[in-house]
Write a protein that holds these residues in place. Sequence first.
Motif: not given
Length: 626
Positions: A174-182, A187-189
């Motif tokens: 879940v944590e990984e999926a949140e970090k990867r949310d497109h 926004k970040e990239l």
Amino acid sequence: MKKINLDNLRHSTAHLMAAAVMELWPDAKRTIGPAIENGFYFDFDFGETKISERDFPKIEAKMRDLLPMWKGFERHELPPELAKKEYPGNPYKHELIDDFSKEGQKLTFYKSGNYWDLCRGGHVAHPDQNLKHFKLLKVAGAYWRGSEKNKMLTRIYGTSFSSQKELEDYLKSVEEAEKRDHRKLGKELDLFSISPLTGAGLILWHPRLSYTRNIVEQFWKDIHYKNGYQLVHTPHVASMDMFVISRHLSKYIDFMFPIMLHQYIEGESALDYTADEVLKPMNCPNHIQIFKSRPRSYKELPIRMGELGTVYRYERAGVLHGMTRVRGFTQDDTHIFCTPDQVLDEVRDVIRLTKYFYEIFGFKNYQAYIATRPEKYLGSLKDWQMAEKALIKACQVENIDYKIDEGQGVFYGPKIDSKVKDSLGREWQLGTIQFDFNQPSYAETTEEEIDEFWHLKTFKMKFQSRERLAKYLKKLGRGFDVKFIDNQGNEKQTVMIHRTILGSMERFFGVLIEHFAGAFPLWLAPVQIVLIPIGEKHLEYAKKLEKEFRTAGIRVETDDRSERMQAKIRDHTLQKVPYLGIIGDKEADNKDGLFLSVRTRESKDLGQLTLPRFLESLKEQIEKKS
Ligand SMILES: [Zn+2]
Ligand SMILES: [Zn+2]
């Protein structure tokens, strides 16, 4: 050990959580606590008290305190009056009790430890053993019985598993999926945005993602050209007649942008039958027009006509989601026009090509879902059987895993939905291979179809009488009558297959960003290397290197900000730039040629390299698409 039913496990944990909550806040009013996908929730009315995630440690500790006493679940039955007495001042439970009694259901209570609750059942046998691995996740508001007219309750979400390992794996994913949310990475990239002025569900591609999209599109075009496809371009707007003939305007009008009725633009009479326009929801009818622009002999078939074609569909606001559910998107759309004899080979080719693309992008487990003939269908039974057989046979011969969704095809033909797993093991549908027995055929307009159109507001508004509408529809008929001339000189109906591999650029990139967690492989990276001069005096040397990279076709930037080197390295690593080239005295003073020190975004130090050697290795990686 017997495998425990996860729904029972989670619903039982919901009991345990409610028991803990009731001990801590005896005035709270309990409502319901079902198991859901990936966990459970329980809704409470806490009155004036505010509960937040800060209360979780306390609730979880209480749950652990109570657990040893929970040896099993005892079932009891109560008559309605007594059942209500169990919940003094709790209107929610009273409402449920009334409803259940009206339906003639028995009122069952389940007791574990000192806690009991109205419940239909579905628990684990040994809660004290089974319920050890749980975690509370979040607090949210939820209306009683999901209706905005009712009171807002406090919903506590949690999850539980039969082992600590499974629980931890789940929390990590879940944590990984949140970090990867497109949407977050977008926004970040600085990859894309959505502006309310452009409109909901319409994607603005920023320069960085546009670079990558251009590369993917060019690659797509090259591969299709090599595989015998003809590439075309068609407009975004089409006459309304086109989508009346295809019947999109009767079957899918809710998913199309409203028709641009000219009488409201130019003041013309609604009765002039002016060709009003629509934003196209599909590319196919335009490809058909190109096919039909001259007679086609069997010798020309198969014709594979491809386009990166932008279409518009009016998805409801509530289902829009970043790039993966949008209102305007560019499909990698292709239509294959062929004879019945060519069908199997064509489907096999599409499957091979699909597999090739998925492997290039690192998607594993290409799985085909074959949807077969539904109850109501167009076209002959013979055509359907031919097409279904071809889809199944092609999967078998090409060794693709397939499942059959019996009767789940759309009315105009059977199809394959192509699904893949991403790097987190989540399944995504990308492409389709869809037979169409509607558009290439021709039929006269039926009375039933006239009624279907007449019931639509737009058509009532434009034609004002059913008779006038009928005249218009009868003139057009249904289907585009797509024929070829066979080797006997006879006209035959052409078989038409729609197919996409990536689906749409928007959705594919949404998936791709999450799949790579924003760290695009070198061949797709918007910026492939950033040069970082350590001091001001190294800038000139860096610029010289930049020119060399640029000439070699590498996407390069020089960071000439007056930040410290470490800050620059951190920034570009966070921006997921594959390589950083550091330039200091050691590199600039080396008289044996052009040098740079290279670091990767994984913080690996490759040391000092000569430019030609490094360029060679970059080109090799790009070539291999690794
Ligand atoms: Zn229960
Ligand atoms: Zn199509």
